[in-house]
Motif scaffolding. Structure first.
Motif, PDB file in Angstrom:
ATOM      1  N   ASN A  80       0.843  -1.204   0.000  1.00 50.21           N
ATOM      2  CA  ASN A  80       0.000   0.000   0.000  1.00 50.21           C
ATOM      3  C   ASN A  80       0.876   1.251   0.000  1.00 50.21           C
ATOM      4  N   TYR A  81       1.781   1.264  -0.967  1.00 49.85           N
ATOM      5  CA  TYR A  81       2.685   2.398  -1.183  1.00 49.85           C
ATOM      6  C   TYR A  81       3.528   2.676   0.061  1.00 49.85           C
ATOM      7  N   HIS A  82       4.049   1.588   0.620  1.00 52.77           N
ATOM      8  CA  HIS A  82       4.965   1.614   1.767  1.00 52.77           C
ATOM      9  C   HIS A  82       4.333   2.216   3.027  1.00 52.77           C
ATOM     10  N   THR A  83       2.988   2.137   3.113  1.00 52.81           N
ATOM     11  CA  THR A  83       2.342   2.526   4.373  1.00 52.81           C
ATOM     12  C   THR A  83       2.241   1.350   5.338  1.00 52.81           C
ATOM     13  N   PHE A  84       2.379   0.124   4.816  1.00 53.48           N
ATOM     14  CA  PHE A  84       2.289  -1.080   5.637  1.00 53.48           C
ATOM     15  C   PHE A  84       3.473  -1.157   6.608  1.00 53.48           C
ATOM     16  N   GLN A  85       3.163  -1.322   7.889  1.00 49.12           N
ATOM     17  CA  GLN A  85       4.185  -1.466   8.933  1.00 49.12           C
ATOM     18  C   GLN A  85       3.805  -2.643   9.834  1.00 49.12           C
ATOM     19  N   PRO A  86       4.440  -3.806   9.647  1.00 51.64           N
ATOM     20  CA  PRO A  86       4.034  -4.993  10.408  1.00 51.64           C
ATOM     21  C   PRO A  86       4.288  -4.824  11.900  1.00 51.64           C
ATOM     22  N   ARG A  87       3.327  -5.322  12.692  1.00 50.58           N
ATOM     23  CA  ARG A  87       3.475  -5.269  14.143  1.00 50.58           C
ATOM     24  C   ARG A  87       3.882  -6.623  14.710  1.00 50.58           C
ATOM     25  N   GLY A  88       3.751  -7.691  13.933  1.00 53.30           N
ATOM     26  CA  GLY A  88       4.129  -9.025  14.393  1.00 53.30           C
ATOM     27  C   GLY A  88       5.372  -9.520  13.678  1.00 53.30           C
ATOM     28  N   ARG A  89       5.614 -10.825  13.759  1.00 50.12           N
ATOM     29  CA  ARG A  89       6.757 -11.450  13.089  1.00 50.12           C
ATOM     30  C   ARG A  89       6.465 -11.591  11.599  1.00 50.12           C
ATOM     31  N   VAL A  90       7.482 -11.474  10.796  1.00 49.92           N
ATOM     32  CA  VAL A  90       7.367 -11.681   9.356  1.00 49.92           C
ATOM     33  C   VAL A  90       8.282 -12.836   8.959  1.00 49.92           C
ATOM     34  N   ILE A  91       7.732 -13.784   8.209  1.00 49.53           N
ATOM     35  CA  ILE A  91       8.517 -14.836   7.575  1.00 49.53           C
ATOM     36  C   ILE A  91       8.442 -14.580   6.079  1.00 49.53           C
ATOM     37  N   GLN A  92       9.586 -14.446   5.432  1.00 47.15           N
ATOM     38  CA  GLN A  92       9.601 -14.137   4.003  1.00 47.15           C
ATOM     39  C   GLN A  92      10.331 -15.230   3.226  1.00 47.15           C
ATOM     40  N   ILE A  93       9.591 -15.892   2.333  1.00 50.31           N
ATOM     41  CA  ILE A  93      10.160 -16.877   1.414  1.00 50.31           C
ATOM     42  C   ILE A  93      10.282 -16.215   0.061  1.00 50.31           C
ATOM     43  N   GLU A  94      11.513 -16.064  -0.427  1.00 49.63           N
ATOM     44  CA  GLU A  94      11.745 -15.268  -1.643  1.00 49.63           C
ATOM     45  C   GLU A  94      12.933 -15.832  -2.416  1.00 49.63           C
ATOM     46  N   ALA A  95      12.724 -16.063  -3.729  1.00 49.44           N
ATOM     47  CA  ALA A  95      13.788 -16.612  -4.563  1.00 49.44           C
ATOM     48  C   ALA A  95      14.800 -15.558  -4.984  1.00 49.44           C
ATOM     49  N   ASP A  96      14.408 -14.301  -4.978  1.00 50.00           N
ATOM     50  CA  ASP A  96      15.298 -13.215  -5.372  1.00 50.00           C
ATOM     51  C   ASP A  96      16.034 -12.720  -4.135  1.00 50.00           C
ATOM     52  N   LEU A  97      17.319 -13.029  -4.052  1.00 54.87           N
ATOM     53  CA  LEU A  97      18.091 -12.694  -2.860  1.00 54.87           C
ATOM     54  C   LEU A  97      18.094 -11.189  -2.589  1.00 54.87           C
ATOM     55  N   GLY A  98      18.066 -10.382  -3.641  1.00 53.53           N
ATOM     56  CA  GLY A  98      18.073  -8.942  -3.469  1.00 53.53           C
ATOM     57  C   GLY A  98      16.814  -8.400  -2.831  1.00 53.53           C
ATOM     58  N   LYS A  99      15.718  -9.150  -2.901  1.00 50.50           N
ATOM     59  CA  LYS A  99      14.455  -8.708  -2.310  1.00 50.50           C
ATOM     60  C   LYS A  99      14.245  -9.233  -0.891  1.00 50.50           C
ATOM     61  N   LEU A 100      15.099 -10.123  -0.450  1.00 51.10           N
ATOM     62  CA  LEU A 100      14.928 -10.727   0.871  1.00 51.10           C
ATOM     63  C   LEU A 100      15.239  -9.687   1.945  1.00 51.10           C
ATOM     64  N   GLU A 101      14.236  -9.376   2.761  1.00 50.11           N
ATOM     65  CA  GLU A 101      14.339  -8.370   3.828  1.00 50.11           C
ATOM     66  C   GLU A 101      14.736  -6.989   3.298  1.00 50.11           C
ATOM     67  N   SER A 102      14.435  -6.706   2.045  1.00 47.47           N
ATOM     68  CA  SER A 102      14.810  -5.409   1.484  1.00 47.47           C
ATOM     69  C   SER A 102      13.925  -4.282   1.990  1.00 47.47           C
ATOM     70  N   ASN A 103      12.712  -4.621   2.456  1.00 50.22           N
ATOM     71  CA  ASN A 103      11.797  -3.600   2.946  1.00 50.22           C
ATOM     72  C   ASN A 103      11.422  -3.764   4.417  1.00 50.22           C
ATOM     73  N   HIS A 104      11.439  -4.994   4.917  1.00 51.67           N
ATOM     74  CA  HIS A 104      11.061  -5.241   6.317  1.00 51.67           C
ATOM     75  C   HIS A 104      11.907  -6.371   6.886  1.00 51.67           C
ATOM     76  N   ARG A 105      12.235  -6.261   8.154  1.00 49.79           N
ATOM     77  CA  ARG A 105      12.970  -7.335   8.810  1.00 49.79           C
ATOM     78  C   ARG A 105      12.089  -8.576   8.878  1.00 49.79           C
ATOM     79  N   ALA A 106      12.723  -9.724   8.691  1.00 52.30           N
ATOM     80  CA  ALA A 106      11.947 -10.968   8.635  1.00 52.30           C
ATOM     81  C   ALA A 106      12.864 -12.147   8.922  1.00 52.30           C
TER      82      ALA A 106
END
Length: 533
Positions: free
Chosen positions: A285-311
């Protein structure tokens, strides 16, 4: 005639499994085109290089296969950049093969060759996954196999190979290419990360899944469904992840990512499992999203892994990771928030009957299994959120956001699809694709092109009016699209919102290219509360 470097190119592509090549001829690339007619490869020629790149993109998205693109040196090569940027942003495996000036001119010295650039390869390095300049005919099979493997390996994406004119026209010098491997590199699953993800999910009280385009590209839809049902997690799909999860499943929260109610659900999850998405601008949502819980990110593109949020970042292909996670996940009951009811109430509070009816008419007219391709136009922005893909994939240019994608990409898909294909453009985006009416007619490609004509760049008109109180530079003179299509020998009709469902269904039912023009001024829904801007 003796075999040439051009023959080595087509022999290598054939050995790797290619069936169709897209492109445009040019002086330095004639060795490629000459070799094509001695091969079993089908050639679909476009009228501009950027549209050839879009067509290759559409074919690759539809088949899931690496798709070759032939273009010439300098201006021809550079015109593919916008198409290759979209392929890169959307992880589409296009194999660009360009000619180069004769070998004597390579190396930076200005020799005055036609189309000469000091370093053509440099223009592509920051756009595609991989580039290589071939220096001898014997290098061609290995260079193309290397590029094919890189394009096909997760994260899939475009690659670029350049071959000098004299190498393409010169003797092959090696036997016919009969076997060549371009098997993709498999991302190995790290078991300790999968075990940790299962542990975190087991402790969750409000788990939510956000499924992106990586799920679709890896064919992980069955695994996603199994996991979601097992852990009772509702699923939101990104715009690029359309079709990753059944639209009307009891766990489906659909794709209303621009509505703040969806943002709140994602933020409120105590564990958010993100699969195949980098949580970029449109998915957050145009970088308005701010997670309050834990994030698990499964991503094949290494450059996108945790590029926007800790996970808890897991570098993996979606399908393989989900297969490993499912047996470790714990069974639990589902708790699904009342999100879709709130979204519909917000829409009902706005005067959007025309827009909703038009999108519903398009959905009703299109066969369930037919693919659709959407340009950057207001109806496509609606479709990102509201379109039920059913059994037909929805593709758009939302990766890079360039205009002119829909029609040429649909032509690329139609070269391999047995059935109708739909392209949707506004009148502004349609102007980019008009030359491809000749391509559609020449190859008798089964594409129905819906052009929503509002007299300008409609979405930019809205943006400027909202931001500045008035729009400038957005109003367009345009042709009579019906008469223009008919001048190419393509049947066309002007319709109304009331007749759209019937007229579009009739066009889709007929074989060959068709154009349907809908004069209509559509508006966007208000996506979110102003206080969250």
């Amino acid at each position: 005639m003796s075999r040439t470097g051009g023959d080595l190119v087509v022999e290598s592509l054939t050995a790797l499994g290619a069936r169709t090549v897209f492109g445009l001829p040019g002086q330095h690339a004639l060795g490629l085109l000459d070799a094509l007619h001695r091969s079993t490869l089908r050639y679909v020629g476009s009228r501009t290089e950027v549209n050839a790149a879009f067509a290759a993109d559409g074919h690759a998205r539809t088949t899931g296969e690496v798709t070759p693109l032939f273009v010439s040196t300098g201006p021809g090569a550079l015109q593919t950049l916008a198409g290759l940027q979209e392929a890169a942003a959307s992880s589409v495996p296009v194999l660009g093969i360009s000619s180069q000036i004769p070998s004597a001119g390579l190396g930076g010295a200005r020799r005055g060759f036609l189309h000469e650039l000091p370093d053509q390869q440099a223009s592509f390095r920051d756009v595609v996954k991989h580039t290589r300049v071939v220096r001898a005919a014997s290098q061609i099979p290995s260079a193309i196999a290397e590029a094919w493997r890189i394009a096909a390996s997760a994260p899939t994406g475009p690659v670029w190979v350049e071959i000098p004119q004299d190498v393409l026209l010169g003797p092959a010098g090696v036997p016919v290419v009969s076997e060549l491997s371009g098997q993709p590199i498999v991302l190995e699953i790290r078991s300790e990360l999968i075990a940790e993800a299962a542990r975190v999910l087991a402790d969750a009280q409000r788990p939510v899944i956000l499924a992106g385009g990586g799920v679709v590209r890896s064919g992980a839809q069955p695994e996603l469904l199994t996991l979601a049902e097992k852990i009772g997690a509702p699923v939101v799909t990104t715009f690029g992840g359309k079709g990753a999860f059944p639209w009307h499943h009891k766990l489906s929260l659909q794709s209303w990512l621009e509505d703040w109610h969806t943002t709140e659900v994602l933020q409120d999850a105590d564990v958010l499992l993100v699969i195949g998405s980098g949580l970029g601008e449109l998915s957050s949502n145009y970088h308005t999203f701010q997670p309050r819980g834990r994030v698990i990110q499964i991503e094949a593109d290494l450059g996108k892994l945790e590029s926007n949020h800790r996970a808890l970042g897991i570098h993996a292909d979606a399908k393989l990771a989900l297969r490993a996670l499912i047996p470790l996940a714990e069974q639990r009951d589902a708790v699904v928030p009342e999100l879709l009811t709130k979204v519909q109430q917000r829409l009902d509070g706005q005067d959007l009957t025309l827009e909703r009816d038009v999108l519903a008419s398009v959905r009703d007219a299109l066969p369930d299994d037919a693919p659709s391709f959407w340009d950057m136009t207001i109806l496509a922005y609606w479709a990102w959120s509201a379109w039920d893909p059913r059994d037909g994939a929805m593709h758009s240019a939302q990766g890079a956001g360039g205009l002119g994608y829909a029609f040429p990409a649909a032509l690329g898909a139609a070269s391999t699809v047995d059935g109708p294909v739909l392209a949707v453009s506004g009148d502004g985006g349609a102007m980019y694709g008009l030359p491809e009416l000749a391509t559609a007619k020449q190859h008798n490609l089964n594409v129905t092109w819906l052009i929503v004509d509002d007299g300008g760049y409609g979405i930019l008109r809205e943006y400027m009016t909202d931001a500045f109180g008035a729009a400038s530079g957005t109003e367009l003179a345009r042709p009579d699209f019906v008469a223009l299509a008919e001048s190419f020998g393509i049947p066309a009709i002007q319709t109304t919102p009331e007749r759209l469902r019937t007229d579009l269904a009739d066009a889709l039912a007929d074989a060959g290219p068709r154009v349907v023009v809908l004069p209509a001024l559509l508006r966007m829904f208000a996506p979110t509360h102003l206080e969250h801007r």
